[in-house]
Design an enzyme around this catalytic site. Structure first.
Site, PDB file in Angstrom:
ATOM      1  N   ASN A 288       9.888 -26.041  -5.134  1.00  0.00           N
ATOM      2  CA  ASN A 288      10.559 -24.021  -4.741  1.00  0.00           C
ATOM      3  C   ASN A 288      11.439 -23.927  -4.661  1.00  0.00           C
ATOM      4  OD1 ASN A 288       6.469 -23.863  -5.686  1.00  0.00           O
ATOM      5  ND2 ASN A 288       8.444 -23.663  -7.708  1.00  0.00           N
ATOM      6  N   ARG A 290      13.206 -21.762  -3.113  1.00  0.00           N
ATOM      7  CA  ARG A 290      12.924 -20.588  -2.947  1.00  0.00           C
ATOM      8  C   ARG A 290      12.055 -19.413  -1.850  1.00  0.00           C
ATOM      9  NH1 ARG A 290       8.894 -18.728  -5.442  1.00  0.00           N
ATOM     10  NH2 ARG A 290       7.959 -19.679  -7.368  1.00  0.00           N
TER      11      ARG A 290
END
Length: 325
Positions: A288, A290
């Protein structure tokens, strides 16, 4: 620095708290229903994006770029969800002359495809689940499932959130499960590409929080356990992941840093892995690129403010911590 937060609600308020503590101004954006929302009230500046429809407000790159220009924002933090893992938006922000408070667009793009992510992980020496993604021909995918051995997992190459995933226990089920998963992936992500993988029957879902800077430094902040799930959505997070064999834990840490190093990773991110509870083996699942919803769990046990580390990295500052910290 004036930071525009391309998001709303809890995560926008979370970024505002850290930005204010560091002496930065903040810009909130909102769709009409959120005009009096807490994140709008708490920011230094507020900008109306548009009506309630997400495509005309929080998902409108044109409106967000206009907000950057009209408010004089120097940087953008995307939060999570919405456009946080959209490489084209990250590039557009940089091209508009603002700083992207997140990993460089190339990393976002590469990890956005599970097929590309698997290849990068393999090249970096990170174990990947035995699988097949070289063709989208149903017959070749079915043959790969036979080679891998049932049960297998068929899953979407794009997207996430548990969409486009089916467990297949026998050859008789394969064609139907593949068609269902591909159809769901097409509806959810606009991409029907599929991967066939070995299905780990006693899996643990563990993730490693990493953070990097623009000077080539990457550290991990330990693990989080997120095996308690419903419909592939996490229900509980625990940090650090309990009862991992020492070799498995150390391997997870090293693998996450190696993957980040391979991409020149320069912000916060999470490397997700599947741990076989029977053998202790672990396999790369996805990354991920982020800030995650779960990041405060790691902050509670480490004492580090991950949003602060992201902001400092975006300002070209070196990480203020080393691995021994």
């Amino acid at each position: 620095m004036r930071i525009l937060i391309a998001n709303r609600g809890e995560i926008a308020r979370r970024v505002i708290r850290t930005a204010r503590r560091l002496g930065h101004e903040t810009v909130a954006v909102y769709g009409d229903p959120d005009r009096h929302a807490a994140h709008v009230e708490e920011a230094d500046v507020a900008f109306r994006l548009g009506p309630a429809a997400l495509a005309e407000s929080y998902l409108s790159q044109d409106r967000l770029l206009a907000a950057i220009a009209e408010t004089g924002a120097d940087a953008v933090h995307p939060g999570y969800g919405f456009l946080s893992e959209n490489a084209s938006f990250a590039r557009a922000v940089v091209e508009a002359g603002a700083r992207w408070i997140g990993p460089h667009p190339g990393a976002v793009e590469k990890m956005g495809s599970k097929i590309e992510a698997r290849r990068i992980a393999h090249t970096a020496g990170v174990p990947i689940i035995p699988g097949f993604d070289e063709s989208q021909d149903p017959a070749e995918l079915g043959a790969a499932a036979q080679r891998i051995g049932y049960p297998v997992l068929v899953k979407a190459a794009a997207g996430g959130g548990g969409k486009g995933i089916r467990i297949v226990h026998s050859p008789d089920e394969f064609a139907g499960a593949l068609a269902e998963a591909a159809s769901e992936a097409e509806r959810s992500f606009g991409d029907a590409a599929m991967i066939v993988e070995r299905y780990i029957q006693r899996p643990r879902h563990v993730e490693v929080q990493i953070v990097g800077d623009r000077h080539g430094h990457v550290v991990h902040l330990g693990t989080r356990e997120c095996s308690v799930q419903r419909r592939y959505q996490k229900v509980l997070e625990e940090a650090p992941a309990p009862n991992l064999p020492g070799a498995t834990r150390d391997g997870l840490h090293s693998a996450a840093v190696a993957l980040a190093d391979a991409m020149g990773y320069d912000s916060a991110g999470t490397v997700e892995v599947i741990v076989d509870d029977e053998s202790g083996e672990f396999f790369f699942l996805e990354m991920n690129t982020r800030l995650q919803v779960e990041h405060p769990v790691t902050e509670e046990v480490t004492g580090f403010d991950i949003v602060e580390l992201m902001i400092r990295s975006a300002q070209d500052e070196p990480l203020p911590i080393v691995q021994d910290d």
